[in-house]
Write a protein that holds these residues in place. Sequence first.
Motif, PDB file in Angstrom:
ATOM      1  N   LEU A 218       6.643-123.129 -32.441  1.00 27.14           N
ATOM      2  CA  LEU A 218       6.909-124.168 -33.483  1.00 27.14           C
ATOM      3  C   LEU A 218       5.660-125.184 -33.320  1.00 27.14           C
ATOM      4  N   GLY A 219       5.772-126.453 -33.419  1.00 30.03           N
ATOM      5  CA  GLY A 219       4.791-127.441 -33.437  1.00 30.03           C
ATOM      6  C   GLY A 219       4.201-127.527 -34.798  1.00 30.03           C
ATOM      7  N   HIS A 220       4.202-128.766 -35.195  1.00 26.08           N
ATOM      8  CA  HIS A 220       3.728-129.222 -36.777  1.00 26.08           C
ATOM      9  C   HIS A 220       2.997-130.426 -36.660  1.00 26.08           C
ATOM     10  N   GLU A 221       2.399-130.875 -35.484  1.00 27.40           N
ATOM     11  CA  GLU A 221       1.712-132.105 -35.647  1.00 27.40           C
ATOM     12  C   GLU A 221       0.301-131.998 -35.096  1.00 27.40           C
ATOM     13  N   GLY A 222      -0.330-130.960 -35.259  1.00 28.56           N
ATOM     14  CA  GLY A 222      -1.652-130.516 -34.672  1.00 28.56           C
ATOM     15  C   GLY A 222      -2.507-131.039 -34.940  1.00 28.56           C
ATOM     16  N   ALA A 223      -3.707-131.480 -33.941  1.00 30.99           N
ATOM     17  CA  ALA A 223      -4.965-132.031 -34.344  1.00 30.99           C
ATOM     18  C   ALA A 223      -6.013-131.406 -33.597  1.00 30.99           C
ATOM     19  N   GLY A 224      -7.200-131.019 -34.043  1.00 33.89           N
ATOM     20  CA  GLY A 224      -7.988-129.931 -33.064  1.00 33.89           C
ATOM     21  C   GLY A 224      -9.437-130.193 -34.020  1.00 33.89           C
ATOM     22  N   ILE A 225     -10.030-128.866 -33.528  1.00 35.85           N
ATOM     23  CA  ILE A 225     -11.534-128.952 -34.052  1.00 35.85           C
ATOM     24  C   ILE A 225     -11.606-127.310 -34.649  1.00 35.85           C
ATOM     25  N   VAL A 226     -12.099-127.388 -35.644  1.00 39.36           N
ATOM     26  CA  VAL A 226     -12.171-126.179 -36.369  1.00 39.36           C
ATOM     27  C   VAL A 226     -13.389-125.197 -35.728  1.00 39.36           C
ATOM     28  N   GLU A 227     -12.801-124.057 -35.437  1.00 37.42           N
ATOM     29  CA  GLU A 227     -13.602-123.089 -34.631  1.00 37.42           C
ATOM     30  C   GLU A 227     -14.210-122.031 -35.544  1.00 37.42           C
TER      31      GLU A 227
ATOM     32  N   VAL B  86      -9.965-132.125 -37.607  1.00 37.50           N
ATOM     33  CA  VAL B  86      -8.772-132.092 -38.687  1.00 37.50           C
ATOM     34  C   VAL B  86      -7.321-132.492 -37.855  1.00 37.50           C
ATOM     35  N   VAL B  87      -6.613-132.929 -38.798  1.00 35.42           N
ATOM     36  CA  VAL B  87      -5.250-133.033 -38.524  1.00 35.42           C
ATOM     37  C   VAL B  87      -4.540-132.034 -39.503  1.00 35.42           C
ATOM     38  N   LEU B  88      -3.710-131.390 -38.668  1.00 36.14           N
ATOM     39  CA  LEU B  88      -2.758-130.323 -39.571  1.00 36.14           C
ATOM     40  C   LEU B  88      -1.447-130.872 -40.043  1.00 36.14           C
ATOM     41  N   THR B  89      -1.203-130.416 -41.178  1.00 35.07           N
ATOM     42  CA  THR B  89       0.122-131.019 -41.975  1.00 35.07           C
ATOM     43  C   THR B  89       0.950-129.898 -42.505  1.00 35.07           C
ATOM     44  N   TYR B  90       1.667-130.304 -43.314  1.00 31.13           N
ATOM     45  CA  TYR B  90       2.629-129.097 -44.143  1.00 31.13           C
ATOM     46  C   TYR B  90       2.327-128.364 -44.882  1.00 31.13           C
ATOM     47  N   GLY B  91       2.698-126.988 -45.097  1.00 33.79           N
ATOM     48  CA  GLY B  91       2.029-126.214 -46.023  1.00 33.79           C
ATOM     49  C   GLY B  91       2.766-126.357 -47.436  1.00 33.79           C
ATOM     50  N   ALA B  92       2.190-125.818 -48.459  1.00 34.93           N
ATOM     51  CA  ALA B  92       2.664-125.736 -49.866  1.00 34.93           C
ATOM     52  C   ALA B  92       2.021-124.818 -50.405  1.00 34.93           C
ATOM     53  N   CYS B  93       2.465-124.335 -51.634  1.00 32.33           N
ATOM     54  CA  CYS B  93       1.977-123.187 -52.492  1.00 32.33           C
ATOM     55  C   CYS B  93       0.559-123.573 -53.144  1.00 32.33           C
ATOM     56  N   GLY B  94       0.604-124.814 -53.827  1.00 37.83           N
ATOM     57  CA  GLY B  94      -0.287-125.290 -54.350  1.00 37.83           C
ATOM     58  C   GLY B  94      -0.486-125.120 -55.900  1.00 37.83           C
ATOM     59  N   HIS B  95       0.567-124.582 -56.532  1.00 42.09           N
ATOM     60  CA  HIS B  95       0.488-124.095 -57.898  1.00 42.09           C
ATOM     61  C   HIS B  95       1.830-124.380 -58.709  1.00 42.09           C
TER      62      HIS B  95
ATOM     63  N   ARG C 127      -4.273-123.248 -43.107  1.00 41.82           N
ATOM     64  CA  ARG C 127      -5.012-123.312 -44.404  1.00 41.82           C
ATOM     65  C   ARG C 127      -5.954-124.085 -44.876  1.00 41.82           C
ATOM     66  N   GLU C 128      -7.050-124.164 -45.453  1.00 40.47           N
ATOM     67  CA  GLU C 128      -7.751-125.278 -45.821  1.00 40.47           C
ATOM     68  C   GLU C 128      -7.149-126.604 -46.317  1.00 40.47           C
ATOM     69  N   HIS C 129      -6.049-126.127 -47.156  1.00 41.30           N
ATOM     70  CA  HIS C 129      -5.318-127.422 -47.933  1.00 41.30           C
ATOM     71  C   HIS C 129      -4.514-127.998 -47.035  1.00 41.30           C
ATOM     72  N   ASN C 130      -4.163-127.512 -45.962  1.00 42.19           N
ATOM     73  CA  ASN C 130      -3.362-128.483 -44.873  1.00 42.19           C
ATOM     74  C   ASN C 130      -3.873-128.571 -43.731  1.00 42.19           C
ATOM     75  N   ALA C 131      -5.383-128.586 -43.507  1.00 41.93           N
ATOM     76  CA  ALA C 131      -6.261-129.003 -42.352  1.00 41.93           C
ATOM     77  C   ALA C 131      -6.981-130.325 -43.099  1.00 41.93           C
TER      78      ALA C 131
END
Length: 376
Positions: free
Chosen positions: A66-75, A90-99, A155-159
């Motif tokens: 689990l875990g859904h409030e991540g913060a880190g560095i793109v590797e 980056v701060v990681l947030t929730y996912g969505a389909c986008g369309h 994914r790029e849209h939630n980072a």
Amino acid sequence: MSASTGLHDITVAVARAAQQPFTIEPARIRGPQGDEVLVRVVATGLCHTDLIVRDQYYPVPLPAVLGHEGAGIVEQVGPNVKDLKAGDHVVLTYGACGHCNPCASGHKAYCKDFYPLNFGGSDAHGHTALQTSEGEPLHDHFFAQSSFATYALAREHNAIKVPTDTPLELLGPLGCGIQTGAGAVINSMKVLPGSSFVAYGAGAVGLSAVMAACVAGATTIIAIDIVSSRLALARELGATHTVNSREANIVEAVREITGSGADFALESTGRPEVLEAGIEALCGLGTIGIVGAPKLGTRASFDVNNLLLGGRSIRGIVEGDSVPQVFIPQLVRLYQQGRFPFDRLVKFYSLEQINQAAEDSTKGVTLKPILRMAAN
């Protein structure tokens, strides 16, 4: 390792059975594909949602990371990533389909595929990116990240890229809990200058709402809780009044303080009886937002005519109805200006202390635990 096929040795916290402690285990994660980014997690918040999923209030398949409030560095970045690069914070947030229609209209928190994308335990094709050291799959993609780990795929849209001059280990909760409370006030209900606002529950979400109500210009801000230390902190963060609900009738207290009831309110406890009281304590044309998450199937009741004749509104709110790419940087700027001191809510733990952090959170000892990862 290659961006698409290599496996990275990592450490994860695994929920293996309902209402059982997390276990710290070695694991492997694949490299990024498509528009994914591999993030070295610096720290991640522990949220109420992590705990109710661990306890199976929401049916997420186990074992899971689990875990859904991540913060880190793109590797590493996948071949279709356009704007992020290695080294970005980056701060990681929730996912969505986008369309789908909600996504296309700027309401990704109400994506038609929100539940499977964030709680399904795999990607949209049923695949996991994590495996045990023995090669067995681990359910992942929790909120499109599974950040109870030293590395996570998003994914790029939630980072969400954030400034490098802000302490990264502090920022993870902006991706969910802090965003939810503040966004409910600013984005969803659009609390007005000079209005009255009530936070039912003075946990991390409720106190984030209190701070946001200050930013929005509310002049009567009431925090309600049963823990005196939380109420004292609420005063320091901008609440003009506090009510201990063990000592007072909250409907009567709110009406006495406001004169006619609250213009705006937020229910973050997940307790139906608190929601019912909050509805009763609204003024005419008042609005109450709901962010507290009880067990699936939980019901609450209200007087239909009280709602109807007073023009009152009940609003369900997910993730503060925010567009994270816009709202998270806004919260960072408010923090930098000293106007949104959410650092007052947090206490740091190591990943190995996750069960202590969970216990402290459940008991109310800690408002917002943040798990630091060991240097990788």
